[in-house]
Write an enzyme that holds these catalytic residues in place. Structure first.
Site, PDB file in Angstrom:
ATOM      1  N   ASP A 266       0.811  -1.218   0.000  1.00 33.47           N
ATOM      2  CA  ASP A 266       0.000   0.000   0.000  1.00 33.47           C
ATOM      3  C   ASP A 266       0.846   1.269   0.000  1.00 33.47           C
ATOM      4  OD1 ASP A 266       0.962   0.126   2.627  1.00 33.47           O
ATOM      5  OD2 ASP A 266      -0.826  -0.838   3.435  1.00 33.47           O
ATOM      6  N   ARG A 281       0.711   7.043  -0.308  1.00 26.70           N
ATOM      7  CA  ARG A 281       0.014   6.092   0.584  1.00 26.70           C
ATOM      8  C   ARG A 281      -1.360   5.893   0.004  1.00 26.70           C
ATOM      9  NH1 ARG A 281      -2.508   2.799   2.882  1.00 26.70           N
ATOM     10  NH2 ARG A 281      -2.397   2.181   5.069  1.00 26.70           N
ATOM     11  N   ASP A 286      -5.478  -1.389   3.323  1.00 26.85           N
ATOM     12  CA  ASP A 286      -4.369  -1.756   4.187  1.00 26.85           C
ATOM     13  C   ASP A 286      -3.936  -3.172   3.788  1.00 26.85           C
ATOM     14  OD1 ASP A 286      -2.471  -1.760   6.164  1.00 26.85           O
ATOM     15  OD2 ASP A 286      -3.867  -2.362   7.753  1.00 26.85           O
ATOM     16  N   THR A 287      -2.619  -3.369   3.618  1.00 21.11           N
ATOM     17  CA  THR A 287      -2.078  -4.692   3.268  1.00 21.11           C
ATOM     18  C   THR A 287      -1.153  -5.172   4.381  1.00 21.11           C
ATOM     19  OG1 THR A 287      -0.200  -3.718   2.092  1.00 21.11           O
ATOM     20  CG2 THR A 287      -2.174  -4.197   0.796  1.00 21.11           C
ATOM     21  N   GLU A 289       2.038  -6.302   6.546  1.00 14.49           N
ATOM     22  CA  GLU A 289       3.363  -5.680   6.592  1.00 14.49           C
ATOM     23  C   GLU A 289       4.430  -6.597   5.976  1.00 14.49           C
ATOM     24  OE1 GLU A 289       4.238  -2.786   7.312  1.00 14.49           O
ATOM     25  OE2 GLU A 289       2.484  -1.949   8.310  1.00 14.49           O
ATOM     26  N   ARG A 333       3.503  11.658   3.258  1.00 11.96           N
ATOM     27  CA  ARG A 333       3.117  10.780   2.162  1.00 11.96           C
ATOM     28  C   ARG A 333       1.841  11.313   1.546  1.00 11.96           C
ATOM     29  NH1 ARG A 333       3.165   4.952   5.060  1.00 11.96           N
ATOM     30  NH2 ARG A 333       1.669   6.120   6.336  1.00 11.96           N
TER      31      ARG A 333
END
Length: 472
Positions: A266, A281, A286-287, A289, A333
């Protein structure tokens, strides 16, 4: 035979010399027999006898050989006698000289004189008798000549026959040699013809090969030129399409960018229109980590990064879109929606189960669309939804392996011990501590989020682990 005769004459001389040597040895060894008044005396009779004996022996011996032999004539006999007497005379002189030098006396005077006289008489006799010998020799030669003539005729006849045969053989040999030369010449001509044919064939093949290579080279150059033309046209077409896409993106609110690198599923770094690197961003997703400094690589994190890299390197134009509200977060970001051509990478990752809807703040333009794509993956139980309890549906992020098993229990205990207010009222857990199910509820009360020192802080809501939960 004459050589043998002369050799025998020489042997007669050797025998004579040995006789004289024996006589001299006896004389000077047994001195008493030859002493007179204390001096040696010459025994003339004995020396003369020895001399006569040697001469007689040699003459008789040579004469017998002359009579017996058919190849030795009287002329040869007299020559041998003369040579014999000459050698004897010379030897006698040398012996007398040696005796005089050694004994101061000469016992060979008479012997030398007699030898010389005999040599002269023999030489004269040889000269007188030579004519008669030659006459008889001529007569005998004439007879022999007749015989030899007859023999010569026969020999000539035989010789003629031999020469005729020889000529016939030579002629046959010449013919054979001529035939051999003709065959050799024919073979050489055939070999030369073969070599010429091979040379012409090789030259022809060489010319054909050169022509083929030239043709292939021209074909290759033609294909290369055609390929370059097509590539140029393709590049120009892509450039035109890219310019068109950029123009359309500008008209639709999209901003063209160029990929620099993929950080994780992401987060992406790109070049803007000015060639400067900006960090992106991706909004509302959300992916797991993959590069967090304090967390291990989470399940499906590498898959999400790989899929995002694949999408962004597909060759189509990349563009970004900003939503209403803040354009960057506290990490500077850029908060954007990212597109590959007309495709939203957010929707692709959500639909394939590689991302979840998360970090819902004021930018919510495509929230409903994203939830619909997320629901497809949920229903199919693929990707992050294939692991029970892995997705933290009660808050943000994902549960670790140790947290996954207790997620259901925590959620059930949370629903029993908390009161939820849809209007943004504070939920109170047992003991009077503030509790929020997600960042939306927390931001309704604390718009800027809470620090780790706040009672409402939960680590699962601190997605970036900066000790500040639900920050905008």
């Amino acid at each position: 035979m004459l050589v043998l005769f002369l050799f025998l004459a020489f042997m007669c001389f050797v025998v004579s010399y040995l006789v004289f040597s024996f006589y001299l040895h006896a004389k000077y060894t047994d001195k008493e027999a030859y002493m007179e008044k204390g001096q040696l005396v010459d025994d003339k009779k004995t020396m003369l006898g020895a001399f006569i004996f040697c001469i007689s022996f040699s003459i008789i011996f040579l004469l017998i050989i002359t009579m017996v032999s058919s190849t030795v004539g009287m002329q040869d006999f007299w020559v041998a006698i003369v040579l014999y007497l000459l050698v004897s005379y010379i030897t006698s002189l040398l012996t007398a000289r040696q005796q005089k030098k050694k004994y101061q006396r000469n016992d060979f005077k008479r012997l030398n004189r007699n030898s010389l006289i005999l040599l002269i008489i023999t030489f004269i006799f040889f000269g007188v008798t030579d004519d008669s010998i030659e006459t008889s020799s001529s007569e005998s030669t004439a007879g022999e000549a007749v015989e030899q003539t007859e023999e010569v005729d026969e020999e000539e006849t035989d010789q003629a026959a031999i020469e005729k045969e020889k000529k016939a053989e030579e002629k046959a040999a010449a013919e054979r040699e001529k035939e051999a030369e003709a065959e050799k010449e024919k073979a050489e001509q055939e070999q030369a013809a073969k070599e010429q044919a091979a040379k012409e064939k090789a030259e022809k093949e060489k010319q054909e090969r050169i022509a083929q290579e030239k043709k292939e080279k021209e074909q290759a150059e033609k294909e290369k030129a055609e390929k370059e033309r097509l590539e140029k046209e393709k590049a120009e077409q892509e450039k035109a399409e890219k310019a068109k896409a950029e123009e359309e993106a500008k008209q639709s609110g999209l901003i063209p960018v160029t990929l620099y690198r993929v950080v994780d599923g992401d987060t992406v770094d790109v070049f803007d229109e000015n060639g400067e690197v900006i960090k992106l961003r991706l909004l509302l997703i959300d992916t797991p980590e993959t590069v967090h400094p304090r967390k291990p690589v989470e399940p499906f994190g590498p898959e999400a990064s790989a899929r995002l890299t694949e999408l962004l390197n597909s060759g189509e134009q990349l563009s970004i879109e900003y939503d209403d509200g803040a354009k960057t977060d506290h990490y500077d970001r850029h908060l954007v929606y990212l597109y590959v051509g007309d495709t939203s990478v957010h929707e692709v990752l959500l639909e394939e189960g590689l991302a979840r809807v998360g970090y819902i703040y004021e930018q919510q333009r495509y929230l409903d669309d994203f939830r619909a794509k997320e629901q497809i993956a949920k229903d199919q139980q693929i990707g992050i939804w294939s692991l029970p309890g892995y997705v933290n549906e009660a808050g943000e992020g994902f549960n670790s392996e140790s947290e996954t098993e207790s997620t259901v229990e925590n959620e059930s205990s949370t629903s029993n011990n908390s009161q939820t207010s849809g209007s943004g009222e504070v939920n109170t857990a047992p003991g009077g501590v503030e509790f929020f199910n997600n960042c939306t509820e927390l931001n309704a009360v604390y718009p800027d989020g809470v620090s780790s020192a706040h009672a409402a802080y939960q680590s699962k809501m601190d997605r970036d682990k900066d000790n500040w939960a639900c920050e905008k």
